[in-house]
Structures are given as structure tokens and as C-alpha cells.
Design an enzyme around this catalytic site. Sequence first.
Site, PDB file in Angstrom:
ATOM      1  N   TRP A  99      15.297  22.305  21.943  1.00  0.00           N
ATOM      2  CA  TRP A  99      16.052  23.240  22.791  1.00  0.00           C
ATOM      3  C   TRP A  99      17.431  22.678  23.124  1.00  0.00           C
ATOM      4  CZ3 TRP A  99      14.234  27.695  22.036  1.00  0.00           C
ATOM      5  CH2 TRP A  99      12.855  27.917  21.945  1.00  0.00           C
ATOM      6  N   ASP A 166      18.958  23.099  31.856  1.00  0.00           N
ATOM      7  CA  ASP A 166      17.942  24.025  31.360  1.00  0.00           C
ATOM      8  C   ASP A 166      16.622  23.572  31.986  1.00  0.00           C
ATOM      9  OD1 ASP A 166      15.991  25.397  29.972  1.00  0.00           O
ATOM     10  OD2 ASP A 166      16.743  24.888  27.971  1.00  0.00           O
ATOM     11  N   LYS A 190       7.692  30.373  31.399  1.00  0.00           N
ATOM     12  CA  LYS A 190       6.895  29.154  31.402  1.00  0.00           C
ATOM     13  C   LYS A 190       6.257  28.939  32.781  1.00  0.00           C
ATOM     14  CE  LYS A 190       8.779  28.441  27.253  1.00  0.00           C
ATOM     15  NZ  LYS A 190      10.119  27.970  27.115  1.00  0.00           N
TER      16      LYS A 190
HETATM   17  C1  LIG Z   1      11.186  28.111  25.910  1.00  0.00           C
HETATM   18  C2  LIG Z   1      12.425  27.349  26.128  1.00  0.00           C
HETATM   19  C3  LIG Z   1      13.692  27.872  25.800  1.00  0.00           C
HETATM   20  C4  LIG Z   1      13.873  29.199  25.111  1.00  0.00           C
HETATM   21  O1  LIG Z   1      13.657  30.230  25.978  1.00  0.00           O
HETATM   22  P1  LIG Z   1      13.888  31.762  25.532  1.00  0.00           P
HETATM   23  O2  LIG Z   1      13.722  32.467  26.841  1.00  0.00           O
HETATM   24  O3  LIG Z   1      12.821  32.073  24.536  1.00  0.00           O
HETATM   25  O4  LIG Z   1      15.235  31.884  24.960  1.00  0.00           O
HETATM   26  C5  LIG Z   1      14.802  27.099  26.085  1.00  0.00           C
HETATM   27  N1  LIG Z   1      14.694  25.899  26.671  1.00  0.00           N
HETATM   28  C6  LIG Z   1      13.496  25.361  26.987  1.00  0.00           C
HETATM   29  C7  LIG Z   1      13.440  24.026  27.636  1.00  0.00           C
HETATM   30  C8  LIG Z   1      12.327  26.070  26.737  1.00  0.00           C
HETATM   31  O5  LIG Z   1      11.139  25.550  27.048  1.00  0.00           O
END
Ligand SMILES: *Cc1c(COP(=O)(O)O)cnc(C)c1O
Length: 357
Positions: A99, A166, A190
Site C-alpha cells: 500500500w 494511511d 477494515k
Molecule cells: C486496504 C488498504 C488500502 C486500500 O483501500 P481501498 O479502500 O481498497 O482503496 C490502502 N491502505 C491500506 C493500509 C489498506 O489496508
Amino acid sequence: MKKHNFNAGPSVLPRVAIENAAKAVLDFEGSGLSILEISHRTKDFEAVNDQANDLLRELLEVPDTHKILFLGGGASTQFFHIPYNFLNRKAGYVSTGVWAKKAIKEAKLFGETVTLASSEDKNFTYIPKGFDIPTDLDYLHITTNNTIYGTEYHTDIDSPVPLVADMSSDILSRPVDVSKYALIYGGAQKNMGPAGVTFVIVREDFLDKRTRTLPSMVDYKNHIDNDSMYNTPPVFPIFVLKETLKWLKEIGGVKAIQKLNRQKADLLYGEIDSNPLFVGTTAKEDRSLMNICFVMAPGYEALNDAFMDYAKSCGMVGIKGHRSVGGFRASCYNALPLESVEALVACMKEFATQHAK
Ligand SMILES: *Cc1c(COP(=O)(O)O)cnc(C)c1O
């Protein structure tokens, strides 16, 4: 048979949030309409949006300096919204996994992007520490929990430049000092709600630094001025997110869930460390409390598929590791009950009695 949902995302939600979502689909708060067919401009939905905002502010102790947004597009859209808004000259990134690398790739489209530190040399099994942060950066970007590799920052780092994080997969799992961050973002799917809604927490004065002319949907200021309703927001996901936050508040908030998350992680890592058939894949001090990765121990590799089948037969769902790590990944998000971890541990113990040499 009872299923134990270890999915990495979208993932387990509190049962009560799902039940209230089901009711709202049939009849939204006695309106005679489904939540799926109401206007986002109604008083009732505005109340939902406000409650979601207030609950997140309260649970994460978001200071007044920061605004909260609920948007579409997923965390992946934020990968380019952030540099589009804030990368004027140069941005720094820490590369801790798939990511983080995707975020870096997007930033490069907008300006100079330096990777200040990376753990790719060891397949992202640790969090890089002790690197220099130049003071001429527009911002520093980190990924606080690496969902695929199972590593996590356990403290809020100090940064001399605006810190952007993030937090898709560890938001609300532990208290966070929001004042240390210029911007926090993530997909809700998540730890905060269902797929389809993205949260952004941004310090308002960070927006003053922008120089580019921005398309309306990219401009955070537009979304702030319209309370996340510049365009049609993801109405139903925001409702379920609100129900998930309500549940978190009812069980005692972020401190209480942190305690439970530690209990779950200690139990599972304890089993991984003591069971002769399994080993962990990451540096111990950087182990994620959310995504717990492990593989078959040396000498037992051939049993990988057999354990997968056995775990499935015991009701385990979603424990297959990501292809870049292999083995197993048990995602233990907030809504995963302790009894699911207990069931997985019992399953690992039983498998070891059958197969230990
Ligand atoms: C799942 C995830 C993403 C991607 O998320 P989307 O909503 O599918 O774009 C980005 N960063 C991390 C750390 C993730 O776990």
C-alpha cells in the site's frame, strides 16, 4: 457451524451494526422508506452524518483544529488526492509494503517524491526507524499498519514536517494523538465500517499551504464546506459506519478495545511462538495487533495446505496469507470476538498434536 471471520477487508462487523443496518434497509427510522431510497439531503440522513462525525471525533479525541470527512473512492483515491493537494515541491514517504508503494507511485505524478526509508530489503518484515526527515518536505507519509505484511507502528512518531498517515487497517484500534498528524485517512472497511466509505481527518490550516488549482472533487476544502455532501455521499455505508462507532462507544471506546486487541494478539502470537509447527513472519517489536501473519515452521512446510483445510473445517474464514507472504494471516480487527481467536488457537493446538514430529 459457527464461522470465525478473519477476513482482511472488507471484514468482520459488530453483529448489532449488521442487525440495525438490516432494519434500516427495510424501514429507515419509521419513515416507511428504505435507507437505500432516501435523499441524502433529508434531515434524518443529515443527523446520521452528524452523528458519525461526532462519534468519530469523540472516540478518537479529534481536536477542533481538525475536520472529519466521509468520502467515496477508497484509500486508493486518497493516494493521489493527497499529493494533488499538498505536494508542491517535495514529499517524503516511508515504504513499508504494497500500500505504501502504491501511494508513492501516485505521488510521483505530482512532484519530487523521496523514499526516506524502506523495509523492502527484508520483504517488509519490519518498520524502519531512526532515519532522517529533511525539513524542506511538504509532508511525510507513513502507513501505520501494513495489512499485508503484518507490521505496525506502535507509537505516533515525531515529525518536523506535516505528518500524513494511511490508517486504513488500524484506525480506532488504539488511542492516537491526532494533533501530531496533518492528515489521517483510510478505507472504512477494515476497522470502522463496511466498504464504500473513506474517512479523512485533516488539520484545517494544512490546507492553507496549497498552491495548485484543483478539480472540485479533489479539493478537501470543498468537502469541508459542504459537510462531506458536495456530491452524493455513500449514504448506506455511512449509516453502517455510524452504527459501528456507536457499538465501539457502548463497549467502552478506544481504550477498552485496545485492551481487547492486545489480549487477542497476545493469545495468538503466544501460540505461534510456542507451537512447534508455526513461526511468525515479522520482527517481534513491530508485530501488528490487527493482521497476524504466520507460516509453517521449517520442516513442516509440506503441511501448509493440510492446516488450511483443517482450519476451514473448524469454521475459520479468511486466514489464507497474502500471496506475497504466503502461509496464514489472521486479521483480528476490533469487531472480531476473543472467542474467534480462542477457536483458532485451539485449532492450531489440535493440529500440532496430530502432526508434531
Ligand atoms: C486496504 C488498504 C488500502 C486500500 O483501500 P481501498 O479502500 O481498497 O482503496 C490502502 N491502505 C491500506 C493500509 C489498506 O489496508
